[in-house]
Design a protein around this motif. Structure first.
Motif, short mmCIF file in Angstrom:
data_model
loop_
_atom_site.label_atom_id
_atom_site.label_comp_id
_atom_site.label_asym_id
_atom_site.label_seq_id
_atom_site.Cartn_x
_atom_site.Cartn_y
_atom_site.Cartn_z
N THR A 1 9.83 12.87 0.40
CA THR A 1 10.17 12.16 -0.83
C THR A 1 10.61 10.70 -0.37
N SER A 2 11.08 10.31 0.69
CA SER A 2 11.44 8.84 0.86
C SER A 2 10.13 8.24 1.29
N ALA A 3 8.89 9.04 1.62
CA ALA A 3 7.91 8.39 2.06
C ALA A 3 6.93 8.36 0.77
N ILE A 4 7.12 9.02 -0.22
CA ILE A 4 6.26 8.87 -1.54
C ILE A 4 7.03 7.73 -2.19
N ARG A 5 8.24 7.45 -2.02
CA ARG A 5 8.99 6.50 -2.80
C ARG A 5 8.80 4.89 -2.00
N ASP A 6 8.50 4.98 -0.90
CA ASP A 6 8.20 3.92 -0.06
C ASP A 6 7.02 3.03 -0.37
N ASP A 7 7.28 1.57 -0.49
CA ASP A 7 6.30 1.07 -0.68
C ASP A 7 5.05 0.44 0.32
N ASP A 8 5.20 0.93 1.46
CA ASP A 8 4.34 0.76 2.43
C ASP A 8 3.82 2.10 2.66
N PRO A 9 2.59 2.11 3.80
CA PRO A 9 1.91 3.33 3.92
C PRO A 9 2.67 4.04 4.76
N VAL A 10 3.00 5.62 4.53
CA VAL A 10 3.69 6.30 5.63
C VAL A 10 3.02 7.47 5.87
N MET A 11 2.95 7.83 7.22
CA MET A 11 2.30 9.26 7.65
C MET A 11 3.10 10.17 7.89
N CYS A 12 3.16 11.46 7.26
CA CYS A 12 4.24 12.43 7.37
C CYS A 12 3.49 13.55 8.32
N LEU A 13 3.87 13.47 9.49
CA LEU A 13 3.17 14.56 10.45
C LEU A 13 4.06 15.77 10.57
N GLU A 14 3.43 17.11 10.06
CA GLU A 14 4.14 18.20 9.96
C GLU A 14 3.78 19.32 10.86
N HIS A 15 4.94 19.59 11.56
CA HIS A 15 4.41 20.46 12.83
C HIS A 15 4.15 21.95 12.06
N LYS A 16 2.81 22.22 12.34
CA LYS A 16 2.58 23.51 11.67
C LYS A 16 3.07 24.60 11.86
N ARG A 17 3.41 24.85 13.17
CA ARG A 17 4.22 25.77 13.72
C ARG A 17 5.81 26.20 12.91
N THR A 18 6.24 24.91 12.70
CA THR A 18 7.58 24.98 11.93
C THR A 18 7.33 25.47 10.44
N TYR A 19 6.37 25.23 10.00
CA TYR A 19 5.89 25.61 8.57
C TYR A 19 6.90 26.83 7.75
N ARG A 20 6.56 28.13 8.50
CA ARG A 20 7.09 29.29 8.10
C ARG A 20 8.34 29.64 9.15
N CYS B 1 0.86 -1.30 -0.12
CA CYS B 1 0.01 -0.03 0.08
C CYS B 1 0.75 1.17 -0.01
N PRO B 2 1.46 1.53 -1.15
CA PRO B 2 2.28 2.65 -1.36
C PRO B 2 1.77 4.10 -1.19
N MET B 3 1.33 4.47 -0.03
CA MET B 3 0.60 5.87 -0.04
C MET B 3 1.24 6.62 1.24
N VAL B 4 1.05 7.78 1.23
CA VAL B 4 1.65 8.81 1.96
C VAL B 4 0.38 9.53 2.74
N ILE B 5 0.26 9.67 4.00
CA ILE B 5 -0.90 10.42 4.47
C ILE B 5 -0.15 11.59 5.16
N ARG B 6 -0.24 12.92 4.58
CA ARG B 6 0.48 14.14 5.04
C ARG B 6 -0.74 14.72 5.94
N THR B 7 -0.27 15.28 7.18
CA THR B 7 -1.14 16.05 7.96
C THR B 7 -0.38 17.01 8.82
N PRO B 8 -0.79 18.44 8.94
CA PRO B 8 -0.28 19.28 9.85
C PRO B 8 -0.85 18.98 11.12
N TYR B 9 0.16 19.02 12.00
CA TYR B 9 -0.46 18.82 13.40
C TYR B 9 0.26 19.70 14.44
#
Lengths: 327, 477
Positions: free
Chosen positions: A159-178, A111-119
């Motif tokens: 990038t690694s997450a998108i290329r991974d063959d398994d589901p990866v959650m990418c949690l992005e801290h929204k305060r770090t964004y800018r 299940c090569p998918m990525v779930i991105r979410t700001p937290y």
């Protein structure tokens, strides 16, 4: 090297991977016409077209569910949950489906998918835009979870997450964004999943942390350096798989471990880190393991005072570091 | 009745001297009002009363020195009747005397049991004496401080590794707590430490249980029979190994409870095999001369010395002489150094009912053959009658084990830590043997050696074994 924000690191990873691999597409609430609430995907719809930049209804279970199906069918979906606070309806699709597909099919499907979410908090996001969700997912075998805290890690890990063959959650801290800017390598590069980084070297104690707290803890460490205390900051970067070697290596060196995270203390990621240290490095320890975490309350209030009371501060972390170093 | 205890007036202070009482017995005291002056070797301090009440008894007179945490006085809380003045607190009766009858106040030593009718039925009257409030209650202090306190796992591991007595190390952590860094600094400073790991001493070795496995692996250091053996020697602890899963006993199986001795043997075996890198060597010795000499001499020897002449003392003599030639064999691994022992103390295995025990012949190199034979005989007799003392079981520097007595011709003995070597004497077998260019029938005995490869290289070990062999082959009585 170019200087970017975390947000730009995320955007470039998405942009580059969509350019490189036609199977990659993104879907989520407002990712298309609006270019995402943080404007990460601004212009993507024009560049890559409506087939690959899909605005979805407000239906998180469907966003993830569709992504699971697409991934099994050979696509590389990047599903966005607009805020981690909204992820709960998709829990079944993530935990019950995505995480189990490889195992359930005896390796026949991935299940090569990525779930991105700001937290995360610290942006006056109040009850429904501040939550940390990593502890709800890191218990689950079959899921990978990355938590980048710098622009280079954001780009390299996604990038690694998108290329991974398994589901990866990418949690992005929204305060770090800018807020967080940093050097990012030019061209195509990845940061390996499952590898922590030593954000700062030190000999007196180890601070094991991730996400925004990497920066808060580093600030505290700089403060303590003036007092002659050298803290080592370990940025986990990946919560699962977790880099035991780096954690144990650092603790073996300093003999004192402080774990810092913004998420609630009870049953948080720090509990597992503490257990790993206790199980595998007890006889290296010269002081009890300590945690500085968010309080065990249901949510972060909107009022500034509530928010400040919730978020581990430089002062709180510095105090804990000082006490641990002196123990 | 609440007591006031000697406060901790500094992290390293263990006692204080009462300088002056600022209140007299019977006087009311307000909370925080100065109660007495306490002198330490550094300062004199006024000690405030922790609560309001009436000073009812003084247990530490002016000039007396009292350990921290010991009571110095009692204060009757407001509303609680004070003890009659002049009366010392009773050890077992806390009954407050509401009234102070003259005859009672005169009694210098109040009777422990106050007559019931004299005791007002008042709350607190019949209760057992209150334990003095803990020092922590009266004067909170950090229990984790000081050298008598508990140490962190890292400190304990380092102390064990370096054989350090922690009482001699100064702590720099909170409240004087010892940190791992303190221990490392202590080691690096080259501070004196106990000569050596208290020899295998505490747990002497007992060689092989021949009955168990006659060949190979039979030699097992064993412990003293006494279960009350003191603390384990300061050799590194064996690494923990996940236990092998064991199927539960079936109805036809027998479960044998572990005796203390068996437990100790098991512990020592695991300790040895998991911490000492064993290497092994064997030589064949032509002991025809020894056999012939013994056959000739044994009756006269028995008549003269009163004990049987066996091969063991002859081998021990040869081993001692070989050690003098190669003293490194008589050594111990001490973590950051090797300690070569001056005294040659040879442990010999004695088979007793519960297992094996290894009494030690001290300075075995100084005995005559007859002296060795007598000593071995005597130690064995005391072992079998459970009369061995700790002294008989400690300080061995090498072990000699006669595995051949049960017919074994080769053993892989387990070293008795912290020794560096163990020698076995195997069964003497008549074999066709090449002597010069002829084949003769000779008495051949194998000598086996297990060595701690950290301490000994193969070359030294081989030279040592050859030296033993040479002495036996050229034996002439």
């Amino acid at each position: 090297m170019a200087t970017k924000t975390v947000l730009e690191g995320v955007r470039d990873a998405l942009y580059n991977e969509m350019s490189r691999d036609e199977r990659v597409f993104i879907m989520g609430e407002d990712v298309g016409a609006r270019g995402n609430v943080f404007l990460i995907t601004q212009g993507f719809m024009d560049k890559f077209g409506r087939q690959r930049v899909i605005d979805t209804p407000l239906a998180e279970a469907s966003i993830v569910g569709v992504a699971v199906g697409a991934a099994m069918a050979g696509m590389r979906p990047v599903a966005e949950i607009q805020f981690a606070d909204f992820i709960y309806p998709a829990y079944n699709q993530i935990v019950g489906e995505a995480a189990k597909i490889r195992y359930r099919s005896a390796g026949g499907n991935t299940c090569p998918m990525v779930i991105r979410t700001p937290y995360g908090g610290g942006v006056r996001g109040a009850l429904s835009h501040s939550v940390s969700v990593e502890a709800l997912f890191y218990h689950v075998p079959g899921l990978k979870i990355v938590v980048p805290s710098t622009p280079a890690d954001a780009q390299g890990l996604l990038t690694s997450a998108i290329r991974d063959d398994d589901p990866v959650m990418c949690l992005e801290h929204k305060r770090t964004y800018r807020l967080i800017k940093g050097e990012v390598p030019e061209g195509d590069f990845t940061v390996p999943i499952g590898k922590a980084a030593i954000a700062r070297e030190g000999k007196d104690l180890s601070v094991i942390t991730y996400g925004l707290m990497r920066h808060t803890a580093t600030e505290a460490a700089e403060k303590l350096a003036a007092e002659g205390i050298e803290a080592e900051i370990v940025d986990l970067r990946s919560i699962r798989p977790m880099d035991r070697e780096t954690i144990l290596g650092s603790v073996t060196k300093t003999r004192r471990a402080l774990i810092v995270h913004e998420d609630n203390k009870f049953g948080g990621v720090g509990a597992e880190v503490a257990a790993i240290i206790a199980e595998e490095a007890l006889f290296e320890l010269d002081a009890p393991i300590r945690r500085v975490c968010g309080p065990d309350v249901p949510a972060m209030g909107y009022a500034k005072e509530y928010e400040e009371a919730f978020m581990p501060s430089v002062e709180r972390i510095a105090t804990a570091m000082r006490e641990l170093a002196a123990y | 009745m609440p007591q006031v205890v000697m406060p901790q007036l500094g992290e390293t202070v263990t006692e204080g001297t009462v300088g002056r009482w600022l209140k007299k017995v019977g006087e009311p005291v307000a909370k925080y009002e100065p109660l007495l002056e306490v002198e330490t070797d550094k300062v004199a301090s006024e000690i405030p009363s922790p609560f309001a009440g009436t000073l009812s008894a003084i247990m530490a007179e002016e000039g007396s020195t009292v350990p921290v945490g010991s009571p110095v006085c009692e204060i009757a809380a407001a509303g609680e009747a004070p003890r009659p003045s002049g009366e010392a607190p009773s050890p077992s009766s806390e009954a407050p005397r509401a009234t102070a009858p003259a005859e009672l106040s005169a009694a210098p030593e109040p009777s422990p049991a106050a007559p019931a009718e004299n005791v007002p039925a008042q709350s607190g009257a019949a209760i057992a004496p209150e334990p003095p409030p803990s020092a922590a209650a009266a004067q909170p202090f950090d229990q984790s401080g000081g050298n008598g306190a508990r140490h962190s796992p890292a400190v304990r591991r380092l102390a064990r590794m370096h054989h350090i007595d922690l009482s001699g190390v100064t702590g720099s952590g909170r409240g004087g707590r010892l940190t791992a860094r303190d221990v490392i600094a202590h080691v690096e400073s080259g501070s004196p430490r106990p000569a050596a790991p208290p020899a295998p001493a505490a747990r002497p070795a007992a060689p092989p249980t021949p009955a168990a496995t006659p060949v190979a692996a039979s030699t097992a250091p064993a412990p003293p029979a006494a279960p009350s053996v003191p603390a384990a020697p300061t050799v590194p602890k064996p690494m923990t190994v996940a236990p092998v899963p064991v199927a539960p006993p079936g109805s036809e199986d027998t479960v044998i409870r572990l005796s203390q001795m068996r437990k100790t043997i098991a512990e020592r075996m695991v300790l040895s095999k998991t911490t000492i890198p064993h290497a092994w060597s064997m030589v064949e010795a032509d002991v025809t001369n020894v056999v012939r000499w013994r056959a000739r001499e044994k009756d006269a020897f028995k008549a003269r010395e009163g004990v049987n002449l066996t091969y063991l003392p002859i081998v021990i003599q040869a081993v001692c002489a070989a050690i003098r030639e190669y003293p490194m064999v008589n050594a111990t691994w001490a973590g950051d150094s090797i300690i070569q022992r001056k005294h040659i103390n040879v442990g010999v295995a004695v088979d007793i009912e519960e297992g094996l025990i290894v009494p030690v012949i001290k300075d075995a190199d100084r005995y005559s053959l007859a002296g060795l034979a007598t000593t071995i005989n005597e130690l064995a007799a005391r072992a079998r009658s459970r009369k061995l003392t700790m002294d008989d079981l400690t300080d061995g520097t090498i072990t000699v084990d006669n595995t051949g007595s049960l017919g074994s011709i080769a053993s892989v003995p387990i070293i008795n830590p912290p020794q560096a070597a163990i020698v076995t004497t195997e069964a003497i077998v008549r074999r066709p043997w090449v002597v010069d260019d002829a084949i003769a029938i000779r008495d051949i005995m194998n000598l086996c050696l297990s060595l701690d490869h950290r301490v000994l290289d193969g070359a030294v070990a081989s030279h040592f074994l050859q030296a033993v062999k040479k002495r036996l082959e050229s034996f002439s009585g």
